[in-house]
Write an enzyme that holds these catalytic residues in place. Structure first.
Site, PDB file in Angstrom:
ATOM      1  N   TYR A 187     -64.416 -99.385  23.416  1.00 16.54           N
ATOM      2  CA  TYR A 187     -63.809 -99.623  24.724  1.00 16.54           C
ATOM      3  C   TYR A 187     -62.343 -99.210  24.712  1.00 16.54           C
ATOM      4  CZ  TYR A 187     -62.241-102.008  28.951  1.00 16.54           C
ATOM      5  OH  TYR A 187     -61.690-102.283  30.180  1.00 16.54           O
ATOM      6  N   SER A 219     -51.664-105.983  33.215  1.00 18.75           N
ATOM      7  CA  SER A 219     -52.715-105.525  34.118  1.00 18.75           C
ATOM      8  C   SER A 219     -53.316-106.700  34.883  1.00 18.75           C
ATOM      9  CB  SER A 219     -53.815-104.816  33.324  1.00 18.75           C
ATOM     10  OG  SER A 219     -54.950-104.573  34.144  1.00 18.75           O
ATOM     11  N   GLN A 237     -48.986-104.813  37.077  1.00 16.98           N
ATOM     12  CA  GLN A 237     -49.755-103.707  37.648  1.00 16.98           C
ATOM     13  C   GLN A 237     -50.890-104.270  38.491  1.00 16.98           C
ATOM     14  OE1 GLN A 237     -52.989-102.200  35.405  1.00 16.98           O
ATOM     15  NE2 GLN A 237     -53.574-102.301  37.549  1.00 16.98           N
ATOM     16  N   ARG A 297     -68.263 -93.476  31.556  1.00 11.12           N
ATOM     17  CA  ARG A 297     -67.936 -93.692  30.154  1.00 11.12           C
ATOM     18  C   ARG A 297     -69.213 -94.029  29.385  1.00 11.12           C
ATOM     19  NH1 ARG A 297     -62.990 -97.687  31.962  1.00 11.12           N
ATOM     20  NH2 ARG A 297     -61.897 -96.126  33.241  1.00 11.12           N
ATOM     21  N   LYS A 343     -48.504 -95.511  39.817  1.00  8.15           N
ATOM     22  CA  LYS A 343     -49.011 -95.025  38.530  1.00  8.15           C
ATOM     23  C   LYS A 343     -50.271 -94.188  38.748  1.00  8.15           C
ATOM     24  CE  LYS A 343     -50.362 -96.715  33.930  1.00  8.15           C
ATOM     25  NZ  LYS A 343     -51.722 -96.160  33.814  1.00  8.15           N
ATOM     26  N   HIS A 374     -54.646 -92.113  33.329  1.00 12.74           N
ATOM     27  CA  HIS A 374     -55.361 -93.314  32.893  1.00 12.74           C
ATOM     28  C   HIS A 374     -55.841 -93.179  31.448  1.00 12.74           C
ATOM     29  CE1 HIS A 374     -56.602 -97.046  34.949  1.00 12.74           C
ATOM     30  NE2 HIS A 374     -57.518 -97.148  34.027  1.00 12.74           N
ATOM     31  N   ARG A 428     -59.315 -91.600  30.783  1.00 15.12           N
ATOM     32  CA  ARG A 428     -60.516 -92.425  30.985  1.00 15.12           C
ATOM     33  C   ARG A 428     -61.156 -92.218  32.357  1.00 15.12           C
ATOM     34  NH1 ARG A 428     -61.371 -96.718  27.668  1.00 15.12           N
ATOM     35  NH2 ARG A 428     -61.950 -98.207  29.310  1.00 15.12           N
TER      36      ARG A 428
END
Length: 383
Positions: free
Chosen positions: A30, A112, A133, A170, A257, A281, A284
């Site tokens: 991850y 985050s 964020q 992913r 961002k 990112h 990702r």
């Protein structure tokens, strides 16, 4: 103040390898993975390292200083800690470890929305210096309540994401059951059993949860219900209609961002942002996209006299930070690098990684005879 530096792990790559051995595979993948074929995650670092610096050995030179000013605040180095989701899944208590280290080293820490420590706790640990964020909520009342909490916690900078209009594809996360909704399958349980340090720390600190969002969730949600709730609660698609109320409500500095185009940089300036972070990112989201260093160079050249330009994604060393700063960035952020440090060394990982990056960057400045970080563009070898 002396900071621990473990000489067995003198690089981010050595920390990464140690973290890989200590973390369950699903947690490490991850952290470590990109999306699709993992092309852009590699491209990010490879293309940063194509940048070259030219020393000035015979110039009048006294000493090199890492101190950098950003949004009116002085930091001890020109780099900070990027926001990362589910940090406590990767290594128990990771966001608190990094928040504490950021305060001791006087660098920015960005929390985050979907990590495992709350706004209030991050503010406490950083004495009101943590940035926040925001994943944009679908409901105005939720947006407003989160902003009130951030303001009450004295958050100086609010960061809004624009690079997650949809979740990246992913494959490793899908296989490991870490897509939304997440699930803990039998294979993952076996992996945990093989990593006793991670398991013991998880028992000590408790199962990770979305700490900032916990007050808004129904108690006793199943994993499937949690996944559905998260998908319904947040919308990654930003536009002028969503941004204007945020600019009106937020009185502190506002940063966008995920900017990788001139068009979005122009729009950010028009909408009143104080800064942008050029970012993909961490590779990702869009495997077919550019590396971050490519758009940074021309965005900084065109817009840094009108807005603060920062960058993350792909930075793995002090020389990488120097390359990014020489390409025009006002500041840089690293995410995975710090998580590798915590995964490798636990409570000492934050201090170790920051101290190591400072040492590496200091050596680069001294080698090229550059006195200030802001002077690094003068040492760039231009094509």
């Amino acid at each position: 103040m002396a900071f621990p530096f473990n000489t067995e792990y003198p690089s981010i790559e050595s920390l990464r390898e140690r973290a890989r051995k200590r973390m369950p595979r699903f947690a490490f993948e991850y952290l470590d993975g990109g999306c699709n074929e993992n092309i852009n995650i590699k491209r990010n670092t490879d293309e940063i390292r194509e940048i070259q610096l030219k020393p000035r050995y015979l110039k009048n030179y006294s000493n090199s200083r890492l101190e950098t000013e950003l949004f009116g605040l002085k930091y001890d180095a020109p780099f900070g800690i990027s926001p990362i989701g589910l940090q406590g899944l990767m290594w128990p208590n990771a966001p608190e470890i990094l928040a504490k280290a950021s305060l001791k080293h006087n660098i920015p820490f960005i929390l985050s929305t979907v990590t495992t420590t709350s706004i209030e706790r991050a503010s406490e640990l950083t004495e009101g210096r943590a940035w926040f964020q925001l994943y944009h909520p679908t409901e105005d009342w939720l947006r407003d309540d989160i902003l009130k909490r951030a303001e009450a916690a004295e958050v100086p900078v609010l960061v809004i994401l624009c690079d997650v209009p949809t979740f990246g594809y992913r494959p490793k996360e899908i296989r490991n059951g870490l897509a939304m909704p997440p699930q803990m399958n039998f294979r993952n349980v076996l992996q945990v059993m093989g990593k006793p340090a991670w398991a013991m720390q998880t028992l000590k600190h408790g199962a990770p949860n979305f700490a900032t969002m916990k007050k808004y969730m129904d108690k006793g949600m199943s994993i499937k219900q949690l996944g559905a709730w998260m998908n319904a609660t947040f919308s990654g698609r930003l536009n002028e209609e969503k941004i204007k109320p945020l600019r009106d409500l937020w009185k502190g500095k506002l940063v966008l961002k995920g900017v990788v185009s001139d068009e979005d940089a122009e729009e950010a300036i028009r909408l009143g942002f104080d800064g942008i972070i050029v970012s993909n990112h961490g590779g990702r989201q869009l495997d077919a996209g550019e590396s971050t260093i490519k758009p940074l160079s021309h965005i900084a050249e065109k817009y840094k006299d009108r807005i603060t330009v920062m960058m993350d994604s792909g930075i793995r060393s002090g020389p990488d930070i120097a390359r990014v700063m020489s390409s025009g960035a006002d500041f840089s952020f690293l995410g995975r690098s710090f998580m590798y440090g915590v995964g490798a060394l636990g409570e000492e990982g934050g201090d170790h990684t920051i101290a190591m990056l400072k040492m590496q960057l200091q050596q680069v400045l001294e080698q090229v005879c550059c006195e200030k970080v802001t002077d690094l563009p003068k040492y760039l070898v231009k094509e």
